[in-house]
Design a protein around this motif. Structure first.
Motif, PDB file in Angstrom:
ATOM      1  N   GLY A 197     -40.453  13.913 -35.809  1.00 35.81           N
ATOM      2  CA  GLY A 197     -40.725  13.708 -37.217  1.00 35.81           C
ATOM      3  C   GLY A 197     -39.473  13.783 -38.066  1.00 35.81           C
ATOM      4  N   PRO A 198     -39.606  13.501 -39.361  1.00 39.28           N
ATOM      5  CA  PRO A 198     -38.455  13.519 -40.262  1.00 39.28           C
ATOM      6  C   PRO A 198     -37.700  14.838 -40.288  1.00 39.28           C
ATOM      7  N   ASN A 199     -38.380  15.955 -40.053  1.00 38.09           N
ATOM      8  CA  ASN A 199     -37.677  17.242 -40.042  1.00 38.09           C
ATOM      9  C   ASN A 199     -36.619  17.281 -38.951  1.00 38.09           C
ATOM     10  N   ALA A 200     -36.896  16.692 -37.795  1.00 33.29           N
ATOM     11  CA  ALA A 200     -35.920  16.649 -36.710  1.00 33.29           C
ATOM     12  C   ALA A 200     -34.944  15.492 -36.877  1.00 33.29           C
ATOM     13  N   VAL A 201     -35.426  14.359 -37.352  1.00 29.33           N
ATOM     14  CA  VAL A 201     -34.580  13.167 -37.447  1.00 29.33           C
ATOM     15  C   VAL A 201     -33.469  13.367 -38.472  1.00 29.33           C
TER      16      VAL A 201
ATOM     17  N   THR B   4     -38.663   7.241 -47.012  1.00 29.09           N
ATOM     18  CA  THR B   4     -38.759   7.481 -48.454  1.00 29.09           C
ATOM     19  C   THR B   4     -39.590   8.727 -48.746  1.00 29.09           C
ATOM     20  N   GLU B   5     -40.682   8.868 -48.031  1.00 30.61           N
ATOM     21  CA  GLU B   5     -41.623   9.961 -48.313  1.00 30.61           C
ATOM     22  C   GLU B   5     -41.084  11.322 -47.885  1.00 30.61           C
ATOM     23  N   TYR B   6     -40.355  11.354 -46.765  1.00 28.48           N
ATOM     24  CA  TYR B   6     -39.918  12.646 -46.228  1.00 28.48           C
ATOM     25  C   TYR B   6     -38.407  12.760 -46.034  1.00 28.48           C
ATOM     26  N   GLY B   7     -37.667  11.720 -46.351  1.00 24.75           N
ATOM     27  CA  GLY B   7     -36.216  11.796 -46.256  1.00 24.75           C
ATOM     28  C   GLY B   7     -35.626  11.318 -44.949  1.00 24.75           C
ATOM     29  N   ALA B   8     -36.461  10.929 -43.993  1.00 25.87           N
ATOM     30  CA  ALA B   8     -35.975  10.393 -42.710  1.00 25.87           C
ATOM     31  C   ALA B   8     -37.141   9.701 -42.013  1.00 25.87           C
ATOM     32  N   ASP B   9     -36.799   8.922 -40.997  1.00 30.15           N
ATOM     33  CA  ASP B   9     -37.821   8.194 -40.248  1.00 30.15           C
ATOM     34  C   ASP B   9     -38.614   9.112 -39.332  1.00 30.15           C
ATOM     35  N   TRP B  10     -39.705   8.560 -38.822  1.00 31.42           N
ATOM     36  CA  TRP B  10     -40.470   9.133 -37.726  1.00 31.42           C
ATOM     37  C   TRP B  10     -40.132   8.275 -36.516  1.00 31.42           C
ATOM     38  N   LEU B  11     -39.548   8.865 -35.464  1.00 31.97           N
ATOM     39  CA  LEU B  11     -39.027   8.108 -34.333  1.00 31.97           C
ATOM     40  C   LEU B  11     -39.770   8.419 -33.039  1.00 31.97           C
ATOM     41  N   PHE B  12     -39.999   7.357 -32.255  1.00 29.75           N
ATOM     42  CA  PHE B  12     -40.599   7.497 -30.933  1.00 29.75           C
ATOM     43  C   PHE B  12     -39.538   7.211 -29.873  1.00 29.75           C
ATOM     44  N   HIS B  13     -39.570   8.011 -28.784  1.00 30.45           N
ATOM     45  CA  HIS B  13     -38.604   7.864 -27.695  1.00 30.45           C
ATOM     46  C   HIS B  13     -39.281   8.093 -26.349  1.00 30.45           C
TER      47      HIS B  13
ATOM     48  N   THR C  88     -48.743  23.810 -27.775  1.00 27.76           N
ATOM     49  CA  THR C  88     -49.352  22.593 -27.261  1.00 27.76           C
ATOM     50  C   THR C  88     -48.863  21.393 -28.085  1.00 27.76           C
ATOM     51  N   PRO C  89     -49.081  20.170 -27.579  1.00 31.10           N
ATOM     52  CA  PRO C  89     -48.582  18.990 -28.297  1.00 31.10           C
ATOM     53  C   PRO C  89     -49.517  18.465 -29.378  1.00 31.10           C
ATOM     54  N   HIS C  90     -50.505  19.248 -29.797  1.00 31.59           N
ATOM     55  CA  HIS C  90     -51.518  18.722 -30.710  1.00 31.59           C
ATOM     56  C   HIS C  90     -50.963  18.339 -32.078  1.00 31.59           C
ATOM     57  N   GLN C  91     -49.836  18.897 -32.475  1.00 30.88           N
ATOM     58  CA  GLN C  91     -49.187  18.472 -33.715  1.00 30.88           C
ATOM     59  C   GLN C  91     -47.845  17.787 -33.452  1.00 30.88           C
ATOM     60  N   GLY C  92     -47.482  17.621 -32.193  1.00 28.33           N
ATOM     61  CA  GLY C  92     -46.228  16.966 -31.850  1.00 28.33           C
ATOM     62  C   GLY C  92     -45.003  17.713 -32.339  1.00 28.33           C
ATOM     63  N   GLN C  93     -45.073  19.049 -32.409  1.00 30.99           N
ATOM     64  CA  GLN C  93     -43.979  19.802 -33.015  1.00 30.99           C
ATOM     65  C   GLN C  93     -43.104  20.563 -32.020  1.00 30.99           C
ATOM     66  N   GLY C  94     -43.422  20.533 -30.739  1.00 30.87           N
ATOM     67  CA  GLY C  94     -42.603  21.261 -29.789  1.00 30.87           C
ATOM     68  C   GLY C  94     -41.156  20.797 -29.795  1.00 30.87           C
ATOM     69  N   GLY C  95     -40.949  19.490 -29.647  1.00 33.41           N
ATOM     70  CA  GLY C  95     -39.601  18.944 -29.677  1.00 33.41           C
ATOM     71  C   GLY C  95     -38.942  19.067 -31.030  1.00 33.41           C
ATOM     72  N   ASN C  96     -39.723  18.892 -32.084  1.00 24.29           N
ATOM     73  CA  ASN C  96     -39.181  19.000 -33.434  1.00 24.29           C
ATOM     74  C   ASN C  96     -38.649  20.395 -33.719  1.00 24.29           C
TER      75      ASN C  96
ATOM     76  N   GLN D  10     -53.619  17.133 -41.026  1.00 23.37           N
ATOM     77  CA  GLN D  10     -53.685  18.076 -42.126  1.00 23.37           C
ATOM     78  C   GLN D  10     -52.407  18.883 -42.346  1.00 23.37           C
ATOM     79  N   PHE D  11     -51.597  19.081 -41.290  1.00 27.86           N
ATOM     80  CA  PHE D  11     -50.384  19.891 -41.444  1.00 27.86           C
ATOM     81  C   PHE D  11     -49.108  19.050 -41.440  1.00 27.86           C
ATOM     82  N   ARG D  12     -49.241  17.766 -41.564  1.00 28.31           N
ATOM     83  CA  ARG D  12     -48.077  16.904 -41.411  1.00 28.31           C
ATOM     84  C   ARG D  12     -46.991  17.191 -42.445  1.00 28.31           C
ATOM     85  N   ARG D  13     -47.385  17.389 -43.687  1.00 28.49           N
ATOM     86  CA  ARG D  13     -46.379  17.617 -44.721  1.00 28.49           C
ATOM     87  C   ARG D  13     -45.626  18.927 -44.494  1.00 28.49           C
ATOM     88  N   LEU D  14     -46.332  19.960 -44.109  1.00 31.45           N
ATOM     89  CA  LEU D  14     -45.668  21.227 -43.793  1.00 31.45           C
ATOM     90  C   LEU D  14     -44.714  21.052 -42.618  1.00 31.45           C
ATOM     91  N   ASN D  15     -45.180  20.378 -41.573  1.00 30.82           N
ATOM     92  CA  ASN D  15     -44.369  20.208 -40.374  1.00 30.82           C
ATOM     93  C   ASN D  15     -43.085  19.433 -40.657  1.00 30.82           C
TER      94      ASN D  15
END
Length: 434
Positions: free
Chosen positions: A52-56, A96-105, A325-333, A391-396
């Motif tokens: 997500g943008p937090n990591a990117v 624009t919304e979060y300051g960076a892209d959302w990237l898939f790898h 768990t990967p339910h929010q996709g935040q482990g790597g982030n 629901q937690f995307r903006r926080l993440n």
């Protein structure tokens, strides 16, 4: 006679995964960095990963090469129910919304690029300092976390000013740092994931053409199909490696499996069992499942939030600190956010003597942040609506970085401030649950 540089540390990093490699990239600018990797060669397990943008934002600041990493910027989420009905579709300019892209790898591509940033010649990267050195086939079996001493499986002892324990979900160092048996092993989360990838050619054969999800002329998408019932079954798919691979993660409760898998990325999975567990899903999804090859079954594990990430000269990062768990996709982030945190160790304020106090500052920012995301992840495993999925995307995806985070913590402010930047202008309806 040349005087020793008192601001340059000898740093040992255990593990060359995402957190370990990014930590090495940050720290190599000023310090001597050695990575101890238990695998005998450069290898990476797993399938695909989204950042997500937090990591990117962090990766963009360290010379990350999206071409080398085969990154795909994503702007669309499509949600289906188990009948195949589209129940939600969003198009967002995440930059624009979060300051960076959302990237898939593909995970291997991402890890290879981070390893390059850690070990490539300084001239190639335009950096000062020396590349990190990776010692392969070397397992850390114990040590003294207070003093920064490590014992290797070959009998050698290593002394470091700072030890970064990025040694994964089965961390050797976690118990030594935390000192409590309850935190030594991450526990089963109650669900498992069938994992497989499919080549572009195979997908075209199944579909009879190029589907939108692999059409690079159309907005890149994450597609999720959710049972939205007590079984918590779901199938998520997205493209990676420049649209040449379609990645699948198919999650089921452990109670529905004939036998529990090993706690491993690479445990074999039963394709026919996967198909039978999703018999009520639409035919177009089951066609992918029936054609799947080399299916793996990964038992999802999670760690209760730890009471500390630090002890003496040692700090836990990545899955060693906050397996989830990967339910929010935040482990790597969160691993990437951890790596960025070592910017605290750049500058003339850094000495061997103040390493423990700098780790206290690291812990003050990183542990509450990652622990909060761990708890949210555990609470949102069951999803009964499209709204709950995100629901937690903006926080993440909102994170100010270690220095600004430390300033806020010291000032008694919230680490994540919903007014940050133009893009964070609205507080989500579920904010009261955060």
């Amino acid at each position: 006679m040349t005087q020793p540089d008192t601001h340059s540390l000898n740093i040992a990093i255990i593990g060359s995964g995402l957190a370990g490699c990014l930590a090495a990239r940050i720290l190599r600018e000023q310090h001597t960095v050695t990575i101890y990797e238990r695998e005998p060669r450069n290898t990476e397990t797993g399938a695909a990963i989204n950042l997500g943008p937090n990591a990117v934002q962090v990766l963009d600041s360290v010379g990350f090469d999206r071409v080398r990493a085969c990154s795909i910027p994503v702007t669309r989420c499509i949600t289906y129910n188990r009948k195949g009905e589209n129940v939600g579709e969003t198009d967002v300019d995440y930059a624009t919304e979060y300051g960076a892209d959302w990237l898939f790898h593909h995970r291997a591509d991402l890890r290879d690029e981070l390893l390059r940033l850690a070990t490539a010649p300084s001239e190639e990267l335009g950096l000062k300092g020396r590349p990190a050195n990776v010692v392969y086939g070397t397992r850390v079996v114990g040590g003294d976390v207070e003093e920064g001493r490590l014992r290797l499986d070959n009998g050698e002892e290593v002394k470091a000013d700072l030890v970064v324990a990025a040694d994964g979900i089965r961390s050797t160092m976690r118990g030594l740092v935390v000192g409590e048996d309850a935190y030594i092993t991450a526990q089963p989360a109650g669900t498992s994931a069938f994992r497989f990838t499919m080549t572009r050619e195979k997908v075209i054969e199944i579909v009879g053409g190029v589907p939108d999800i692999l059409d690079s002329s159309k907005p890149a998408s994450m597609v999720g199909m959710y049972a939205f019932d007590p079984t918590e079954r779901r199938a998520v798919m997205y493209a990676c490696r420049n649209y040449e691979i379609l990645n699948f993660a198919v999650i089921v409760p452990d109670s529905m499996l004939k036998a529990l898998p090993e706690d491993s990325w690479s445990a074999p999975g039963d394709r026919d069992e996967m198909v039978s567990l999703f018999a009520d899903y639409p035919e177009w999804m089951l066609a992918y499942f029936r054609a799947a090859e080399n299916v793996k079954l990964w038992q999802l594990r999670e760690q209760d939030p730890l009471p500390t990430y630090i002890r003496g000269r040692t700090v836990l990062v990545g899955d060693a600190a906050h397996a989830m768990t990967p339910h929010q996709g935040q482990g790597g982030n969160q691993a990437i956010e951890d790596g960025e945190g070592f910017r605290l160790f750049l500058g003339d304020h850094v000495t061997r003597d103040n390493v423990p106090s700098l780790l206290v500052d690291f812990d003050r920012v990183r542990r509450p942040r990652a622990s909060r995301i761990q708890r949210n992840t555990s609470q949102t495993m069951g999803r009964y609506s499209e709204k709950e999925v995100h629901q937690f995307r903006r926080l993440n995806w909102t994170y100010p970085g270690i220095w600004e985070g430390l300033r806020r913590v010291r000032a008694g402010e919230e680490l994540i401030q919903w007014g940050d930047g133009e893009a964070r202008r609205e507080r989500p309806a579920v904010a009261s649950q955060l």
